[in-house]
Design a protein around this motif. Structure first.
Motif, PDB file in Angstrom:
ATOM      1  N   ARG A 133       0.902  -1.258   0.141  1.00 32.11           N
ATOM      2  CA  ARG A 133      -0.005   0.093   0.163  1.00 32.11           C
ATOM      3  C   ARG A 133       1.052   1.157  -0.089  1.00 32.11           C
ATOM      4  NH1 ARG A 133      -3.403   2.521  -2.047  1.00 32.11           N
ATOM      5  NH2 ARG A 133      -4.678   3.713  -1.093  1.00 32.11           N
ATOM      6  N   ILE A 134       2.183   1.190   0.549  1.00 32.00           N
ATOM      7  CA  ILE A 134       3.001   2.354   0.811  1.00 32.00           C
ATOM      8  C   ILE A 134       3.349   2.761  -0.800  1.00 32.00           C
ATOM      9  CG2 ILE A 134       5.173   3.488   1.685  1.00 32.00           C
ATOM     10  CD1 ILE A 134       2.708   3.070   3.595  1.00 32.00           C
ATOM     11  N   PHE A 135       3.973   1.571  -1.370  1.00 31.78           N
ATOM     12  CA  PHE A 135       4.260   1.911  -2.839  1.00 31.78           C
ATOM     13  C   PHE A 135       3.229   2.282  -3.714  1.00 31.78           C
ATOM     14  CE2 PHE A 135       6.866  -1.616  -1.182  1.00 31.78           C
ATOM     15  CZ  PHE A 135       7.899  -0.873  -0.828  1.00 31.78           C
ATOM     16  N   GLU A 136       1.997   1.702  -3.631  1.00 36.57           N
ATOM     17  CA  GLU A 136       0.794   2.167  -4.372  1.00 36.57           C
ATOM     18  C   GLU A 136       0.483   3.667  -4.178  1.00 36.57           C
ATOM     19  OE1 GLU A 136      -1.438  -2.304  -4.023  1.00 36.57           O
ATOM     20  OE2 GLU A 136      -2.209  -0.735  -3.228  1.00 36.57           O
ATOM     21  N   LYS A 137       0.540   3.979  -2.835  1.00 35.74           N
ATOM     22  CA  LYS A 137       0.215   5.182  -2.776  1.00 35.74           C
ATOM     23  C   LYS A 137       1.245   6.536  -3.117  1.00 35.74           C
ATOM     24  CE  LYS A 137      -1.657   6.804   1.446  1.00 35.74           C
ATOM     25  NZ  LYS A 137      -3.091   7.088   1.256  1.00 35.74           N
ATOM     26  N   ALA A 138       2.464   5.963  -3.158  1.00 32.91           N
ATOM     27  CA  ALA A 138       3.699   6.930  -3.606  1.00 32.91           C
ATOM     28  C   ALA A 138       3.597   6.951  -4.984  1.00 32.91           C
ATOM     29  CB  ALA A 138       4.928   6.309  -3.258  1.00 32.91           C
ATOM     30  N   GLY A 184      14.999   3.626 -11.038  1.00 30.50           N
ATOM     31  CA  GLY A 184      16.094   3.251 -10.391  1.00 30.50           C
ATOM     32  C   GLY A 184      15.942   2.621  -8.700  1.00 30.50           C
ATOM     33  N   ILE A 185      14.551   2.311  -8.624  1.00 34.99           N
ATOM     34  CA  ILE A 185      14.438   1.869  -7.200  1.00 34.99           C
ATOM     35  C   ILE A 185      13.912   0.386  -7.147  1.00 34.99           C
ATOM     36  CG2 ILE A 185      12.792   2.109  -5.386  1.00 34.99           C
ATOM     37  CD1 ILE A 185      12.404   5.099  -5.931  1.00 34.99           C
ATOM     38  N   LEU A 186      14.639  -0.465  -6.595  1.00 34.27           N
ATOM     39  CA  LEU A 186      14.583  -1.946  -6.796  1.00 34.27           C
ATOM     40  C   LEU A 186      13.706  -2.171  -5.526  1.00 34.27           C
ATOM     41  CD1 LEU A 186      15.125  -4.757  -7.577  1.00 34.27           C
ATOM     42  CD2 LEU A 186      17.283  -4.768  -6.362  1.00 34.27           C
ATOM     43  N   ILE A 187      12.504  -2.913  -5.735  1.00 33.60           N
ATOM     44  CA  ILE A 187      11.676  -3.360  -4.860  1.00 33.60           C
ATOM     45  C   ILE A 187      11.780  -5.037  -4.896  1.00 33.60           C
ATOM     46  CG2 ILE A 187       9.447  -3.433  -3.694  1.00 33.60           C
ATOM     47  CD1 ILE A 187       8.593  -0.934  -5.051  1.00 33.60           C
ATOM     48  N   PRO A 203      18.535  -9.074  -4.558  1.00 34.89           N
ATOM     49  CA  PRO A 203      19.186  -7.915  -5.577  1.00 34.89           C
ATOM     50  C   PRO A 203      19.751  -8.519  -7.107  1.00 34.89           C
ATOM     51  CG  PRO A 203      19.853  -7.460  -3.603  1.00 34.89           C
ATOM     52  CD  PRO A 203      19.195  -8.785  -3.409  1.00 34.89           C
ATOM     53  N   ASP A 204      20.469  -9.851  -6.972  1.00 37.69           N
ATOM     54  CA  ASP A 204      20.978 -10.087  -8.068  1.00 37.69           C
ATOM     55  C   ASP A 204      20.198 -10.944  -9.013  1.00 37.69           C
ATOM     56  OD1 ASP A 204      23.328  -8.693  -7.431  1.00 37.69           O
ATOM     57  OD2 ASP A 204      24.358 -10.317  -6.169  1.00 37.69           O
ATOM     58  N   THR A 205      19.335 -11.463  -8.305  1.00 38.51           N
ATOM     59  CA  THR A 205      18.495 -12.651  -9.069  1.00 38.51           C
ATOM     60  C   THR A 205      16.770 -11.913  -8.952  1.00 38.51           C
ATOM     61  OG1 THR A 205      18.416 -13.951  -7.266  1.00 38.51           O
ATOM     62  CG2 THR A 205      20.022 -14.463  -8.955  1.00 38.51           C
ATOM     63  N   ASN A 206      16.736 -10.922  -8.946  1.00 32.35           N
ATOM     64  CA  ASN A 206      15.199 -10.407  -8.672  1.00 32.35           C
ATOM     65  C   ASN A 206      14.474 -10.809  -9.865  1.00 32.35           C
ATOM     66  OD1 ASN A 206      13.297  -9.013  -7.438  1.00 32.35           O
ATOM     67  ND2 ASN A 206      13.267  -7.435  -9.057  1.00 32.35           N
ATOM     68  N   PHE A 247      13.884  -1.676  -1.494  1.00 25.98           N
ATOM     69  CA  PHE A 247      12.783  -1.678  -0.559  1.00 25.98           C
ATOM     70  C   PHE A 247      12.510  -3.397  -0.609  1.00 25.98           C
ATOM     71  CE2 PHE A 247      11.743   2.523  -1.875  1.00 25.98           C
ATOM     72  CZ  PHE A 247      11.968   3.107  -0.791  1.00 25.98           C
ATOM     73  N   ILE A 248      12.090  -3.888   0.546  1.00 22.94           N
ATOM     74  CA  ILE A 248      11.451  -5.311   0.713  1.00 22.94           C
ATOM     75  C   ILE A 248       9.897  -5.067   0.847  1.00 22.94           C
ATOM     76  CG2 ILE A 248      11.494  -7.195   2.068  1.00 22.94           C
ATOM     77  CD1 ILE A 248      14.423  -6.639   2.776  1.00 22.94           C
ATOM     78  N   SER A 249       9.302  -5.491   0.082  1.00 25.17           N
ATOM     79  CA  SER A 249       7.656  -5.572   0.257  1.00 25.17           C
ATOM     80  C   SER A 249       7.191  -6.919   0.696  1.00 25.17           C
ATOM     81  CB  SER A 249       7.081  -5.321  -1.219  1.00 25.17           C
ATOM     82  OG  SER A 249       5.798  -5.123  -1.064  1.00 25.17           O
ATOM     83  N   GLY A 250       6.568  -6.768   1.542  1.00 27.40           N
ATOM     84  CA  GLY A 250       5.888  -8.045   2.042  1.00 27.40           C
ATOM     85  C   GLY A 250       4.365  -7.884   2.877  1.00 27.40           C
TER      86      GLY A 250
END
Length: 602
Positions: A278-283, A371-374, A392-395, A352-355
């Motif tokens: 929800r934080i990423f959706e709002k941003a 340039g923002i990795l989630i 990060p290396d195998t997202n 960021f780590i999303s869960g």
């Protein structure tokens, strides 16, 4: 990745904490708001406070595995209290500050809490109201509330008790920590659940130590990192980030005020942060609506930047060459557009780590273009929060990554995700039948989630099995997949809930974000009008209808939303429609809107 580390885990969280202090005593451990700035605390300084509080609990007669409640928002004192309980051999019982008095009393009573840390007078009042039903609760320690010197103590008073106890028993904290067994109860987290009374999940020291170590061995975090922690510590996701900190040694800036996340990112400049989708959706929605409001050349530049950014990303993921003109434009857009998006989060975020819920793939890819990795992960309270996470290396977008090293995941009957490993719960507190039903005959934890594994072991979650429904035409619908698509399409949406079990078509209940709609109203000649007036207007309905049509264009015929309605108010914890961890209680929403849902089919 080798799982040999599982055989070398520290025996418990207390020893894990004390070892961390011994290893990096002078490095920054925590940072918390103080006046207009932030106060920093080293590992040694935090340890000195924890030892005094732990000794205070022992002075109160706390015995191994006896429960100590914490009813508070996320703040530095929460961490101190939890670590003190760990070092005193007790078991932390978490209570959301938003939990009502009746449920708070139920949790404290069912867990047989002996001591409670209460944030303020509002939390104290819940205990006072039900004190007669809590005969085992002998002391309350308050962070900011009113103490009486008898039943209610201040943190300082507990620490002073600890000082006196340490004077008589100087090595008691270390001795107590050393005696804690790996399978000893460390935490009792009550899942708010979507039906019935909350269930207490019994989590062991072994599980928490394993979670932190499993993150450490992946070499994605170390002592140079800085975390912004705002997630509720009453939730397993917040607590597992503390385990990761103890294992990896990074510093954490703590402020549980959700409305301050963006401001705090700018001030703290974290290198990583855990968050719910929800934080990423709002941003995402906020940035989209701001650009739309600007219009003109700026909006065109923004749109073109992300078109190129997504294309650039796709070519790189496929291992294909990037044409020179696209490379040049991408470098220019990075300076003009993407850097400004990154700057909103402080400019230093590595990932960021999303869960806690599904993250829409389109939103994840949009952020990555900037340039923002989630890194999306997956887990549940019953497995100490972390079961799988991308690296990060195998997202791999659209998946929740591979199982944590040293743990296992497989797909069972009805495509149910099953888990096994050191992180699995000991069971539900006082609920032997529920505990038995949570496991397969050969000992795998049933998650209740439907999913699939690809040939490389990456896990994809379809949704909760109980939420999947079949239309009267016999077609299966996964509502969460449709709902997350709408969140990516409509920047004004707060909630989008799909229904249609045993019906001949799918319908939706929609709530809109009040802040986003206030901005929208200002741009559409309705400034100053109430939220209800705005959402009931023909203009607002036409706007939503456009987004629903856009959604339907990408769905299978049987999934398309034929009828929908905007609710007068957003869902809330207070209304009982959201759990304290912001998960939707579908059955409550359906019951509260039963007439409306029935009318769709008349």
């Amino acid at each position: 990745m080798t799982a040999d580390f599982v055989d070398q885990l520290e025996p418990n969280v207390a020893v894990q904490f004390l070892n961390r202090v011994a290893e990096t005593p002078d490095l920054e451990a925590f940072r918390y708001p103080a006046g207009d700035g932030w106060k920093s605390v080293t590992w040694q300084e935090s340890s000195d406070q924890v030892r005094r509080l732990a000794a205070g609990l022992l002075a109160l007669g706390l015995e191994p595995e006896q429960r100590v409640g914490i009813a508070s928002g996320t703040r530095y004192e929460w961490i101190l209290a939890d670590l003190a309980v760990m070092c005193a051999g007790g078991a932390t019982t978490t209570v959301y500050p938003s939990t009502n008095a009746e449920d708070t009393a139920y949790i404290l009573g069912d867990s047989e809490c002996r001591v409670l840390f209460a944030e303020d007078d509002a939390q104290l009042a819940k205990v006072t109201e039900h004190r007669d039903s809590l005969p085992r609760l002998s002391k309350v320690v308050t962070f900011d509330g009113t103490a009486d010197g008898d039943f209610v103590l201040t943190m300082d008073a507990l620490a002073e008790l600890g000082d006196a106890y340490l004077a008589e028993h100087p090595g008691v904290v270390e001795e107590t920590a050393a005696a804690i067994e790996p399978d000893q109860l460390a935490t009792l987290i009550y899942t708010s659940g979507t039906t019935g009374k909350p269930k207490g999940v019994r989590l062991r020291h072994r599980g928490w130590v394993y979670e932190g170590a499993a993150i450490r061995v992946q070499n994605i975090l170390d002592e140079r990192d800085l975390q912004l922690l705002w997630l509720p510590m009453a939730h397993a996701f917040g607590k597992v980030l503390l385990s990761a900190q103890l294992a990896c040694g990074f510093a954490t800036a703590i402020d549980g005020r959700v409305e301050k996340i963006v401001d705090n990112c700018a001030a703290v400049k974290p290198t990583f942060m855990g968050a719910a989708p929800r934080i990423f959706e709002k941003a995402y929605a906020r940035i989209q609506t701001m650009q739309a409001a600007e219009g003109g050349v700026k909006e065109k530049l923004f749109t073109k930047a992300f078109e190129d950014g997504l294309r650039f990303d796709e070519l790189q993921r496929q291992g294909k060459p990037v044409p020179l003109p696209l490379k040049v434009r991408h470098a220019l857009f990075d300076k003009l557009v993407f850097s400004k998006v990154r700057e909103r989060f402080g400019g230093r975020v590595r990932f960021f780590i999303s869960g806690s819920a599904a993250l829409n793939r389109d939103i994840a890819q949009w952020f990555h273009a900037a340039g923002i990795l989630i890194l999306e992960g997956y887990g549940m309270t019953e497995n100490t929060a972390g079961a799988a996470v991308n690296h990060p290396d195998t997202n791999r977008f659209g998946t929740v990554g591979r199982a944590l090293p040293g743990a296992e995941v497989k797909i069972g009957e009805n495509d149910e995700v099953l888990l096994r490993g050191p992180h699995i719960m000991a069971g539900y507190h006082n609920l032997p039948e529920e505990t038995a039903n949570a496991f397969t005959e050969d000992g795998w934890l049933r998650t209740g989630d439907q999913g699939s594994l690809d040939e490389d072991g990456f896990l994809t979650i379809t949704g909760r099995i109980k939420d999947l429904f079949k239309t009267s035409g016999g077609k299966y619908v996964a509502p969460t997949a449709i709902e997350s698509k709408f969140a990516a399409i409509c920047p004004y949406a707060s909630q989008f809930l799909v229904f249609g079990a045993e019906r001949n078509f799918v319908v939706a209940l929609i709530t809109l974000d009040p802040d986003a709609m206030a901005s929208w109203a200002g741009e559409n000649g309705m400034a100053g009008k109430s939220y209800q007036e705005i959402i009931r207007s023909d203009e607002a309905r036409a706007m939503v209808a456009g987004y629903v049509d856009q959604l339907n264009a990408g769905l299978n015929r049987w999934e398309t939303v034929k009828k929908w309605e905007i609710l007068d108010e957003d869902l809330s914890i207070e209304s009982g429609e959201l759990t304290p961890s912001m998960k939707v209680k579908r059955n409550v929403v359906a019951a509260n809107n039963a007439e409306l849902l029935a009318a769709f089919y008349e």
